[in-house]
Design a protein around this motif. Structure first.
Motif, PDB file in Angstrom:
ATOM      1  N   ALA A  88       0.770  -1.253  -0.007  1.00 33.17           N
ATOM      2  CA  ALA A  88      -0.123   0.063  -0.062  1.00 33.17           C
ATOM      3  C   ALA A  88       0.752   1.082  -0.051  1.00 33.17           C
ATOM      4  O   ALA A  88       0.675   2.171  -0.941  1.00 33.17           O
ATOM      5  CB  ALA A  88      -0.830   0.024   1.215  1.00 33.17           C
ATOM      6  N   SER A  89       1.968   1.326   0.742  1.00 33.02           N
ATOM      7  CA  SER A  89       2.815   2.421   1.019  1.00 33.02           C
ATOM      8  C   SER A  89       4.258   2.063   1.732  1.00 33.02           C
ATOM      9  O   SER A  89       4.081   0.974   2.229  1.00 33.02           O
ATOM     10  CB  SER A  89       2.029   3.545   1.790  1.00 33.02           C
ATOM     11  OG  SER A  89       1.748   2.997   2.928  1.00 33.02           O
ATOM     12  N   ILE A  90       4.953   2.994   1.541  1.00 37.83           N
ATOM     13  CA  ILE A  90       6.343   2.832   2.113  1.00 37.83           C
ATOM     14  C   ILE A  90       6.524   4.209   2.912  1.00 37.83           C
ATOM     15  O   ILE A  90       6.115   5.195   2.593  1.00 37.83           O
ATOM     16  CB  ILE A  90       7.479   2.952   1.159  1.00 37.83           C
ATOM     17  CG1 ILE A  90       7.362   1.490   0.103  1.00 37.83           C
ATOM     18  CG2 ILE A  90       8.867   2.956   1.642  1.00 37.83           C
ATOM     19  CD1 ILE A  90       8.399   1.707  -0.808  1.00 37.83           C
ATOM     20  N   SER A  91       7.089   3.917   3.991  1.00 37.86           N
ATOM     21  CA  SER A  91       7.346   5.046   5.047  1.00 37.86           C
ATOM     22  C   SER A  91       8.733   4.831   5.722  1.00 37.86           C
ATOM     23  O   SER A  91       9.344   3.847   5.453  1.00 37.86           O
ATOM     24  CB  SER A  91       6.480   5.348   6.327  1.00 37.86           C
ATOM     25  OG  SER A  91       6.202   3.971   7.002  1.00 37.86           O
ATOM     26  N   GLY A  92       8.855   5.876   6.506  1.00 41.03           N
ATOM     27  CA  GLY A  92      10.393   5.978   7.366  1.00 41.03           C
ATOM     28  C   GLY A  92      11.469   6.899   6.542  1.00 41.03           C
ATOM     29  O   GLY A  92      11.141   7.137   5.306  1.00 41.03           O
ATOM     30  N   PRO A  93      12.588   7.269   7.197  1.00 39.33           N
ATOM     31  CA  PRO A  93      13.410   8.038   6.642  1.00 39.33           C
ATOM     32  C   PRO A  93      14.437   7.562   5.525  1.00 39.33           C
ATOM     33  O   PRO A  93      14.385   6.349   5.324  1.00 39.33           O
ATOM     34  CB  PRO A  93      14.537   8.353   7.929  1.00 39.33           C
ATOM     35  CG  PRO A  93      14.277   7.064   8.822  1.00 39.33           C
ATOM     36  CD  PRO A  93      12.804   6.589   8.457  1.00 39.33           C
ATOM     37  N   ALA A  94      14.822   8.375   4.465  1.00 39.78           N
ATOM     38  CA  ALA A  94      15.550   8.197   3.396  1.00 39.78           C
ATOM     39  C   ALA A  94      16.839   7.195   3.656  1.00 39.78           C
ATOM     40  O   ALA A  94      16.884   6.443   2.751  1.00 39.78           O
ATOM     41  CB  ALA A  94      15.962   9.296   2.608  1.00 39.78           C
ATOM     42  N   ASP A  95      17.378   7.248   4.815  1.00 43.89           N
ATOM     43  CA  ASP A  95      18.380   6.424   5.191  1.00 43.89           C
ATOM     44  C   ASP A  95      17.961   5.178   5.933  1.00 43.89           C
ATOM     45  O   ASP A  95      18.894   4.642   6.403  1.00 43.89           O
ATOM     46  CB  ASP A  95      19.488   7.251   6.134  1.00 43.89           C
ATOM     47  CG  ASP A  95      18.955   8.221   7.300  1.00 43.89           C
ATOM     48  OD1 ASP A  95      17.775   7.916   7.623  1.00 43.89           O
ATOM     49  OD2 ASP A  95      19.715   8.403   7.767  1.00 43.89           O
ATOM     50  N   GLY A  96      16.697   5.320   6.202  1.00 44.86           N
ATOM     51  CA  GLY A  96      16.349   3.780   6.704  1.00 44.86           C
ATOM     52  C   GLY A  96      16.314   3.817   8.179  1.00 44.86           C
ATOM     53  O   GLY A  96      16.990   4.786   8.729  1.00 44.86           O
ATOM     54  N   PRO A  97      15.773   2.710   8.764  1.00 42.27           N
ATOM     55  CA  PRO A  97      15.108   1.822   8.068  1.00 42.27           C
ATOM     56  C   PRO A  97      13.506   2.182   7.359  1.00 42.27           C
ATOM     57  O   PRO A  97      13.283   3.020   7.981  1.00 42.27           O
ATOM     58  CB  PRO A  97      14.659   0.531   9.195  1.00 42.27           C
ATOM     59  CG  PRO A  97      14.727   1.298  10.370  1.00 42.27           C
ATOM     60  CD  PRO A  97      15.837   2.662  10.374  1.00 42.27           C
ATOM     61  N   ARG A  98      13.253   1.400   6.751  1.00 38.27           N
ATOM     62  CA  ARG A  98      11.964   1.612   6.195  1.00 38.27           C
ATOM     63  C   ARG A  98      10.774   0.660   6.274  1.00 38.27           C
ATOM     64  O   ARG A  98      11.167  -0.382   6.758  1.00 38.27           O
ATOM     65  CB  ARG A  98      12.088   1.446   4.323  1.00 38.27           C
ATOM     66  CG  ARG A  98      12.758   2.607   4.005  1.00 38.27           C
ATOM     67  CD  ARG A  98      12.144   3.996   3.881  1.00 38.27           C
ATOM     68  NE  ARG A  98      13.056   4.943   3.341  1.00 38.27           N
ATOM     69  CZ  ARG A  98      12.550   5.625   2.250  1.00 38.27           C
ATOM     70  NH1 ARG A  98      11.179   5.683   2.002  1.00 38.27           N
ATOM     71  NH2 ARG A  98      13.207   6.539   1.666  1.00 38.27           N
ATOM     72  N   GLN A  99       9.782   1.013   6.288  1.00 39.89           N
ATOM     73  CA  GLN A  99       8.497   0.188   6.790  1.00 39.89           C
ATOM     74  C   GLN A  99       7.656   0.054   5.416  1.00 39.89           C
ATOM     75  O   GLN A  99       7.238   1.160   4.773  1.00 39.89           O
ATOM     76  CB  GLN A  99       7.539   1.088   7.846  1.00 39.89           C
ATOM     77  CG  GLN A  99       8.363   0.851   9.362  1.00 39.89           C
ATOM     78  CD  GLN A  99       9.416   1.845   9.361  1.00 39.89           C
ATOM     79  OE1 GLN A  99       9.202   3.142   8.930  1.00 39.89           O
ATOM     80  NE2 GLN A  99      10.539   1.540   9.956  1.00 39.89           N
TER      81      GLN A  99
END
Length: 381
Positions: free
Chosen positions: A128-139
């Motif tokens: 559905a989507s991606i969140s989290g900071p550009a340098d990771g970690p990602r959700q």
């Protein structure tokens, strides 16, 4: 890469090739695919895999010998006709020609799937989507409410990628050309005239505004693509629905009026209904600022009209990215090295393919067999 969590979104040829090469080099990876299982839907028609990209990736994946057990070099034969049914161009490959043999998309996917460790692919995982900071970690947020944390997201999820917005605002545009796919089964017995017309490879005809492209698949099947210069919503604009096979057939017969009977049989004699395949493309060129935790490959990165290179570039992207990950100290360094190679290559092909969708309707087949070898003829999904 020890301990890095690598997530591939999309279980097509590109995503699975990347996963296979990573596993071959001892790197853990998970593939998330929105299909409910490997047999949830038909995977489409036949693909040509070229020596210097698709086959190269399979060789790096350790699967080239298995590929040759399934490949059909005879599928490289191509015939171009005019709307009256007269042959204008006929390319017959040499008996030892292995430049770009055909393989069914489903067979290629199964070959790659069965090469992966059990549990590598998570089915029914619609991103559905991606969140989290550009340098990771990602959700990663999935449609069923599941959230997965990861260090690298690889978008291999095709034309309308859910990963792409994390790095680029670009969206595909309709090229002004749309196809209807028609299927013919048990062709040597039930559609003998079509089988003879198409031969072991493909046959095409066009008149400038419309065209047909027929392609032999394995298992005694042929897929036909009925091509028109129309708006993306042409079916509803004409008061039709995709389920209205009779209505679509009548509309097509009117549009292709005057064409030879053996070509009109591609409209009237198909088994079952039609599949709508509007042709989309991404802007040219398409690139994005480096993000260490997200990258794209294949159609998610460089969607083009069907000029016979889409799956080949996807698998070459996958190979390059996997090898970069195996060689680099961090995922960010690997992504940067991969994109440095991928961007100029995809831009070159995208510029060459820009406007080709309309060219498919020109009726001009490649004048020389060598041009056909170099990928100037279409290979459709």
């Amino acid at each position: 890469m020890t301990g890095s969590r690598i997530s591939i979104i999309g279980g097509g040829p590109g995503g699975l090739t990347c996963a296979r090469i990573l596993q071959q080099r001892g790197i853990e990876v998970t593939v998330f695919d929105r299909d409910t299982g490997p047999d949830a839907r038909n995977q489409g028609g036949t693909l040509d895999l070229r020596t210097d990209d698709g086959q190269l990736a399979l060789r790096e994946a350790g699967l080239i010998d298995e590929f040759w057990k399934l490949a059909r070099p005879e599928g490289q034969e191509m015939r171009q006709l005019d709307p009256a049914g007269t042959m204008k161009f006929h390319h017959v490959p040499d008996s030892d020609d292995r430049f770009k043999p055909e393989i069914d998309r489903g067979q290629l996917r199964d070959l790659l799937l069965h090469s992966l460790r059990p549990g590598t692919v998570w089915w029914g995982a619609e991103l559905a989507s991606i969140s989290g900071p550009a340098d990771g970690p990602r959700q990663l947020h999935f449609a069923d409410g599941t959230t997965v944390e990861t260090d690298l997201v690889i978008g291999a999820d095709g034309a309308f990628s859910r990963v792409r917005p994390a790095v680029s605002p670009a969206t595909p545009h309709h090229t002004g050309v749309s196809f209807l796919e028609a299927r013919f089964d048990d062709v040597d017995n039930r559609h003998a005239a079509l089988a003879e017309l198409v031969g072991p490879g493909s046959a095409a005809a066009a008149d400038g505004d419309r065209g047909v492209f027929a392609q032999r698949n394995s298992g005694d099947h042929i897929r036909v693509y009925l091509m028109q210069r129309v708006p993306v919503d042409w079916i509803t604009a004409n008061g039709l629905t995709l389920d209205d096979t009779a209505g679509l057939r009548a509309h097509l017969l009117d549009a292709f009026a005057g064409w030879a009977p053996q070509l009109l049989a591609m409209i009237t004699d198909n088994d079952g209904g039609y599949v709508d395949r509007p042709i989309f493309a991404l802007p040219v060129p398409h690139a994005w600022a480096h993000v260490p935790t997200v990258t794209l490959l294949g159609d998610a990165a460089h969607l083009m009209p069907p000029v016979g290179v889409g799956v080949n570039l996807a698998m070459l992207d996958a190979c390059d990215l996997a090898l970069a990950l195996a060689a680099a100290a961090t995922t960010g360094e690997a992504v940067q090295a991969y994109e440095k190679t991928m961007f100029p290559r995809s831009e070159e092909w995208a510029l060459a393919a820009d406007g080709v969708a309309e060219g498919l309707l020109s009726g001009d087949g490649p004048p020389e067999a060598e041009e056909a070898r170099e990928g100037e003829f279409v290979s459709l999904p």
